[in-house]
Design a protein around this motif. Structure first.
Motif, PDB file in Angstrom:
ATOM      1  N   GLY A 179       0.803  -1.222   0.000  1.00  0.00           N
ATOM      2  CA  GLY A 179       0.000   0.000   0.000  1.00  0.00           C
ATOM      3  C   GLY A 179       0.832   1.267   0.000  1.00  0.00           C
ATOM      4  N   GLU A 180       2.143   1.104   0.126  1.00  0.00           N
ATOM      5  CA  GLU A 180       3.016   2.274   0.016  1.00  0.00           C
ATOM      6  C   GLU A 180       3.558   2.278  -1.401  1.00  0.00           C
ATOM      7  OE1 GLU A 180       3.407   4.269   2.529  1.00  0.00           O
ATOM      8  OE2 GLU A 180       2.862   3.083   4.279  1.00  0.00           O
ATOM      9  N   GLY A 181       2.814   2.896  -2.316  1.00  0.00           N
ATOM     10  CA  GLY A 181       3.169   2.813  -3.732  1.00  0.00           C
ATOM     11  C   GLY A 181       4.527   3.387  -4.070  1.00  0.00           C
ATOM     12  N   ASP A 182       4.991   4.319  -3.249  1.00  0.00           N
ATOM     13  CA  ASP A 182       6.243   4.980  -3.606  1.00  0.00           C
ATOM     14  C   ASP A 182       7.458   4.338  -2.939  1.00  0.00           C
ATOM     15  OD1 ASP A 182       5.188   5.699  -1.244  1.00  0.00           O
ATOM     16  OD2 ASP A 182       5.235   7.872  -1.580  1.00  0.00           O
ATOM     17  N   ILE A 183       7.238   3.226  -2.226  1.00  0.00           N
ATOM     18  CA  ILE A 183       8.368   2.531  -1.594  1.00  0.00           C
ATOM     19  C   ILE A 183       8.479   1.130  -2.164  1.00  0.00           C
ATOM     20  CG2 ILE A 183       9.338   1.658   0.563  1.00  0.00           C
ATOM     21  CD1 ILE A 183       8.010   3.941   2.005  1.00  0.00           C
ATOM     22  N   ASP A 184       9.677   0.772  -2.534  1.00  0.00           N
ATOM     23  CA  ASP A 184       9.922  -0.478  -3.222  1.00  0.00           C
ATOM     24  C   ASP A 184      10.980  -1.271  -2.450  1.00  0.00           C
ATOM     25  OD1 ASP A 184       9.541  -2.190  -5.225  1.00  0.00           O
ATOM     26  OD2 ASP A 184      10.347  -0.913  -6.831  1.00  0.00           O
ATOM     27  N   VAL A 185      10.683  -2.532  -2.134  1.00  0.00           N
ATOM     28  CA  VAL A 185      11.696  -3.371  -1.482  1.00  0.00           C
ATOM     29  C   VAL A 185      12.423  -4.146  -2.570  1.00  0.00           C
ATOM     30  CG1 VAL A 185      12.113  -5.272   0.118  1.00  0.00           C
ATOM     31  CG2 VAL A 185      10.365  -3.549   0.632  1.00  0.00           C
ATOM     32  N   ARG A 186      13.731  -4.003  -2.633  1.00  0.00           N
ATOM     33  CA  ARG A 186      14.508  -4.663  -3.680  1.00  0.00           C
ATOM     34  C   ARG A 186      15.404  -5.729  -3.069  1.00  0.00           C
ATOM     35  NH1 ARG A 186      15.564  -1.940  -8.461  1.00  0.00           N
ATOM     36  NH2 ARG A 186      13.636  -1.003  -9.225  1.00  0.00           N
ATOM     37  N   GLN A 187      15.434  -6.908  -3.707  1.00  0.00           N
ATOM     38  CA  GLN A 187      16.380  -7.895  -3.209  1.00  0.00           C
ATOM     39  C   GLN A 187      17.692  -7.809  -3.967  1.00  0.00           C
ATOM     40  OE1 GLN A 187      14.525 -11.637  -3.270  1.00  0.00           O
ATOM     41  NE2 GLN A 187      13.137 -11.133  -4.929  1.00  0.00           N
ATOM     42  N   LEU A 188      18.756  -7.953  -3.210  1.00  0.00           N
ATOM     43  CA  LEU A 188      20.096  -7.778  -3.764  1.00  0.00           C
ATOM     44  C   LEU A 188      20.832  -9.112  -3.726  1.00  0.00           C
ATOM     45  CD1 LEU A 188      20.960  -4.659  -1.601  1.00  0.00           C
ATOM     46  CD2 LEU A 188      20.130  -4.623  -3.960  1.00  0.00           C
ATOM     47  N   LYS A 189      21.673  -9.304  -4.716  1.00  0.00           N
ATOM     48  CA  LYS A 189      22.509 -10.492  -4.739  1.00  0.00           C
ATOM     49  C   LYS A 189      23.426 -10.497  -3.515  1.00  0.00           C
ATOM     50  CE  LYS A 189      25.329 -12.708  -8.088  1.00  0.00           C
ATOM     51  NZ  LYS A 189      26.063 -12.619  -9.329  1.00  0.00           N
ATOM     52  N   VAL A 190      23.690 -11.683  -3.001  1.00  0.00           N
ATOM     53  CA  VAL A 190      24.570 -11.775  -1.841  1.00  0.00           C
ATOM     54  C   VAL A 190      26.012 -11.670  -2.324  1.00  0.00           C
ATOM     55  CG1 VAL A 190      25.289 -13.153   0.133  1.00  0.00           C
ATOM     56  CG2 VAL A 190      22.929 -13.249  -0.679  1.00  0.00           C
ATOM     57  N   LYS A 191      26.588 -10.521  -2.106  1.00  0.00           N
ATOM     58  CA  LYS A 191      27.937 -10.302  -2.595  1.00  0.00           C
ATOM     59  C   LYS A 191      28.521  -9.136  -1.838  1.00  0.00           C
ATOM     60  CE  LYS A 191      28.662  -8.890  -6.971  1.00  0.00           C
ATOM     61  NZ  LYS A 191      28.872  -8.925  -8.415  1.00  0.00           N
ATOM     62  N   TYR A 192      29.772  -9.230  -1.480  1.00  0.00           N
ATOM     63  CA  TYR A 192      30.435  -8.138  -0.795  1.00  0.00           C
ATOM     64  C   TYR A 192      31.139  -7.245  -1.815  1.00  0.00           C
ATOM     65  CZ  TYR A 192      33.468  -5.595   2.288  1.00  0.00           C
ATOM     66  OH  TYR A 192      34.101  -4.573   2.928  1.00  0.00           O
ATOM     67  N   PRO A 193      31.164  -5.933  -1.725  1.00  0.00           N
ATOM     68  CA  PRO A 193      30.483  -5.037  -0.784  1.00  0.00           C
ATOM     69  C   PRO A 193      29.168  -4.461  -1.341  1.00  0.00           C
ATOM     70  CG  PRO A 193      32.162  -3.815  -1.973  1.00  0.00           C
ATOM     71  CD  PRO A 193      32.085  -5.186  -2.602  1.00  0.00           C
ATOM     72  N   GLN A 194      28.128  -5.280  -1.341  1.00  0.00           N
ATOM     73  CA  GLN A 194      26.827  -4.855  -1.860  1.00  0.00           C
ATOM     74  C   GLN A 194      26.286  -3.640  -1.095  1.00  0.00           C
ATOM     75  OE1 GLN A 194      24.686  -4.864  -4.586  1.00  0.00           O
ATOM     76  NE2 GLN A 194      24.724  -7.091  -4.513  1.00  0.00           N
ATOM     77  N   GLY A 195      26.657  -3.527   0.175  1.00  0.00           N
ATOM     78  CA  GLY A 195      26.107  -2.443   0.993  1.00  0.00           C
ATOM     79  C   GLY A 195      26.936  -1.168   0.950  1.00  0.00           C
ATOM     80  N   ALA A 196      28.027  -1.164   0.184  1.00  0.00           N
ATOM     81  CA  ALA A 196      28.770   0.087   0.032  1.00  0.00           C
ATOM     82  C   ALA A 196      27.881   1.048  -0.757  1.00  0.00           C
ATOM     83  CB  ALA A 196      30.083  -0.165  -0.701  1.00  0.00           C
ATOM     84  N   GLU A 197      27.846   2.315  -0.326  1.00  0.00           N
ATOM     85  CA  GLU A 197      26.910   3.273  -0.933  1.00  0.00           C
ATOM     86  C   GLU A 197      26.901   3.226  -2.455  1.00  0.00           C
ATOM     87  OE1 GLU A 197      27.491   7.286   0.352  1.00  0.00           O
ATOM     88  OE2 GLU A 197      25.969   7.103   1.915  1.00  0.00           O
TER      89      GLU A 197
END
Ligand code: SF4
Ligand code: SF4
Lengths: 336, 437
Positions: B221-239
């Protein structure tokens, strides 16, 4: 007020604090392993001489590395498998019939002069096994170009001498070569399985490819050098290799004979002496292929793989300086 | 196969998250004393606002920001200020800090609830975030209010919440998403409002399917928010990698920032802190820390007061095992090894990892570069770590700049993969310290 607690001496070091399992030793020993099928086939085709020659190369390579490092009080690195590999590759580059001093001298040149005097593994410019072989070829040209016919009989000690397929192709042309083997089909089959004269490791293309597939699967080598090398050879052989004018050559004969498969998958890919960047490796492979075919078609020797790789070794540092990996975000920057 | 977003290159270290991934967040015990560094963020250190001997309450501001790029610090327990002097910080530096001894009462200043928090004007939101001392909790610790105030010529159109948690072992963000999904979403909505941005993403690595599911449910119901799945890989969380994975945009090199491509990235933990700050005016005095590794008896996800000493924190996990040899603040790829357990948890502390002898790798034993090219294949920035390490080893620091030395963000992928076990990051840091960008 300091909190009471057992003193643990803590180790401090820079991140990352976890490391991949691969080590230089694991990689080198895997390459050694990948050459075993082809080596065993050479024992089958060339008999006890083949065992003798390779064993001598390996023992003298490992021993000369050990003695050199011992004498200079350097760290002994024979357990990393690289001296063993140099010996093994040198052995696979020799004709089966060479006298005993040739493997010994070749190993010393390869390990001591080409590798250790330059600072050891990682610092050498040229592929040690190939320099060893080049030195031997120049010093003992006759012994190094006397080829025994494969016997496939382990007991036959005195094999008759003969020319290599590339030698026949060079001196007498393709028709003679086909005649020697019966038919074109038989020629391909014998080249594939290794039933032909040549260096020990130039024998079975199929078994070499099995080893190469293992290295590719383990990602110890990548496709860049072998594929660019082989395709360049194939294209040039097809375009310029025929007697009846352009585009009449037989690329398959050139791909399957000589030291091409051994060189493209196991020697041009030597980490230390090839470019580190994949794009540069493609340039390197193309260069290797072009020089190989230049020598095979126009040069004085029937085979050019060795000199091609050695020549391109000189260019590896230059290629590395000029081909850089693509910097993250740099493409966008240009577009602006 | 479900579609997963990712970036190019990178490595796959063993995740080791099973030690704590299913353990709910517990509260650590009330610390007997806390050491609160005045500088827990990037920017100017805070100025002390209390004197030795003064009684303070929980939530009380004890250090104020002297400039724009800075952040205040608050008392995380009630008690008496017993010292203001230099203390060891987990980064290895000595940092001016305020030491508070607990009175055991944990008396707070009152908070107030503003249920209409989502309709506050952006400037007020930013002021609340600033006053609460919120900084990036993913580790970088950049003052959040500054990140939310980009200059006018850099229009922002996208906010990304970073739930990748790509460092092995760490599960603090994972647990936070699973246990408090609404607060994460509310935090994101506040950030979007503060920036006037219509589009928000939450990026989560696929090794956290429970978090992905919970967050998807929370954003229905939050049309403007999207949950994205990311591949498991380092450094995926680097900005930069996260932005590339989700939006396809590449932050330019040579000091480019996410705002140059219209993006602001915030960690999920920061989003929760923002929610608490804007709705309840609650200052940042605690955070979730994963205390883990085979070197602690009972690995846990703990909610910890800022300033609690590691020595005290580790008690909550049953103490260290006999073979414990290395204590790392942060994750195993980018964290800092500690000399001593007398260092405090700070705002940027996402985990404490204790390694045993068996896991530990002797970093002095390294060999010459064999030029295998593996480091080049994995460098997410497209650098040549082999060359950088060799140039630095030889002392050719200036030449290293030609190989984009300063674009390295020290993720450690290259050193992780190197078969010669070369301390590449150490070489790179050395070169950076010996020359200027
Ligand atoms: S060179 Fe820097 S950015 Fe590249 S992998 Fe190594 S540490 Fe990461
Ligand atoms: S991974 Fe290590 S050995 Fe291989 S090229 Fe890079 S620095 Fe050299």
């Amino acid at each position: 007020m300091a909190v009471e607690q057992k003193r643990h001496p803590l180790i401090v070091s820079v991140s990352p604090h976890v490391r991949d399992r691969e080590t230089v030793g694991r990689i080198m020993w895997s390459v050694n392993l990948s050459l075993m099928p082809a080596l065993i086939a050479s024992f089958y085709y060339f008999g006890p001489r083949a065992v003798f020659v390779t064993a001598l190369c390996i023992i003298s390579s490992v021993l000369s590395e050990y003695l050199f490092q011992k004498a200079l009080k350097r760290q002994i690195t024979i357990s990393d498998g690289s001296a063993f590999l140099t010996g093994l590759l040198l052995g696979m580059n020799l004709p089966p019939s060479v006298p005993f001093y040739i493997p010994i001298v070749g190993s010393v040149v390869a390990v001591v002069i080409t590798k250790q005097l330059f600072g050891g593994l990682g610092y050498n410019i040229f592929n040690p096994a190939l320099i060893g072989r080049a030195f031997l070829l120049i010093t003992w040209p006759r012994a190094m170009t006397t080829w025994s016919a494969p016997t496939a009989q382990f007991t036959a000690l005195d094999a008759k001498t003969t020319a290599t397929p590339l030698g026949i192709l060079k001196e007498e042309g393709i028709n003679k070569l086909i005649e020697e083997f019966g038919s074109k089909g038989d020629l391909y089959i014998n080249l594939l399985f290794g039933n032909r004269a040549g260096s020990l490791g130039e024998t079975s293309v199929i078994l070499l490819l099995i080893g190469a597939a293992y290295l590719l699967y383990k990602r110890y080598i990548t496709w860049h050098i072998p594929i660019s090398f082989l395709s360049t050879v194939a294209i040039l052989a097809w375009v310029f290799g025929g007697k009846e004018g352009l585009f009449t050559g037989d690329p398959l004969i050139h791909l399957l004979s000589g030291g091409l498969i051994l060189g493209a998958f196991f020697m041009a890919t030597d980490y230390v002496t090839c470019p580190t960047i994949r794009k540069g490796q493609i340039i390197f492979g193309i260069g290797c292929g072009a020089i190989t075919m230049l020598i095979r078609l126009k040069g004085g020797f029937p085979e050019g793989v060795m000199f091609a790789i050695l020549l391109m070794n000189c260019f590896a540092p230059l290629i590395d300086r000029n081909v850089k990996p693509e910097l993250f975000g740099a493409v966008k920057e240009k577009k602006r | 196969m479900v579609k997963a977003d990712t970036f190019e290159r990178g490595v796959h270290p063993h995740e080791s998250k099973e030690l704590t991934a299913h353990k709910p967040i517990e509260s650590a015990h009330l610390p007997r004393r806390v050491v609160i560094p005045l500088s827990q963020h990037i920017g100017a250190p805070a100025k002390p606002e209390v004197n030795i001997g003064e009684e303070v309450k929980r939530y009380q501001m004890i250090g104020s920001p002297p400039g724009f790029v800075s952040a205040p610090v608050h008392a995380s327990i009630s008690g008496k200020v017993i010292a203001i002097s230099d203390f060891l910080h987990p980064s290895g530096r000595m940092v001016p800090s305020i030491v508070i001894e607990s009175d055991g009462k944990d008396e707070p200043l009152p908070l107030e609830d503003n249920p209409d928090y989502l309709n506050l004007p952006p400037d007020e939101i930013k002021a609340l975030i600033r006053d609460a001392g919120i900084v990036g909790l993913g580790g970088a610790a950049f003052p959040t209010s500054v990140k939310l105030s980009p200059p006018k010529e850099k229009p922002i159109d996208t906010v990304i919440l970073n739930g990748a948690e790509c460092e092995p072992y760490l599960t603090a963000d994972h647990r936070l998403m699973v246990e408090r999904p609404e607060d994460v979403v509310n935090g994101l909505k506040i950030i979007m409002r503060a920036l006037g941005v219509p589009r928000g993403f939450i990026g989560i690595e696929m090794n956290k399917p429970d978090a992905i599911k919970v967050m998807k449910d929370a954003t229905v119901g939050e049309g403007d928010i999207d949950v994205r799945q990311l591949k498991v890989k380092y450094p995926q969380g680097a900005e930069k990698m996260l932005i590339k994975a989700i939006t396809g945009r590449e932050v330019p090199p040579k000091g480019g920032l996410p705002m140059d491509v219209g993006v602001v990235v915030q960690n999920v933990g920061t989003a929760v802190a923002i929610y608490e700050a804007v709705r309840y005016r609650k200052p940042l005095i605690e955070r979730v820390v994963t205390v883990t590794g085979r070197g602690v008896r009972e690995p846990k996800n703990l909610k910890v007061r800022i300033g609690m000493m590691l020595s005290e924190l580790i008690e909550d996990c049953g103490g260290l095992v006999d073979g414990a040899v290395k204590v790392i603040v942060g994750g195993p790829m980018m964290g800092f090894a500690q000399w001593s357990l007398d260092v405090p948890v700070v705002k940027g502390t996402s985990g404490v990892l204790v390694q045993t002898e068996e896991e530990f790798f002797p970093s002095e034993e390294y060999f010459a570069c064999i030029r295998c090219g593996r480091c080049i294949d994995v460098c997410p920035m497209g650098l040549n770590p082999s060359m950088l390490s060799i140039l630095s080893e030889k002392g050719h620091y200036e030449e290293a700049k030609e190989y984009n030395l300063f674009d390295c963000f020290e993720c450690g992928s290259c050193a992780f993969i190197c078969p010669s076990k070369r301390p590449i990051v150490q070489f790179i840091r050395l070169a950076k310290s010996q020359t200027k960008p």
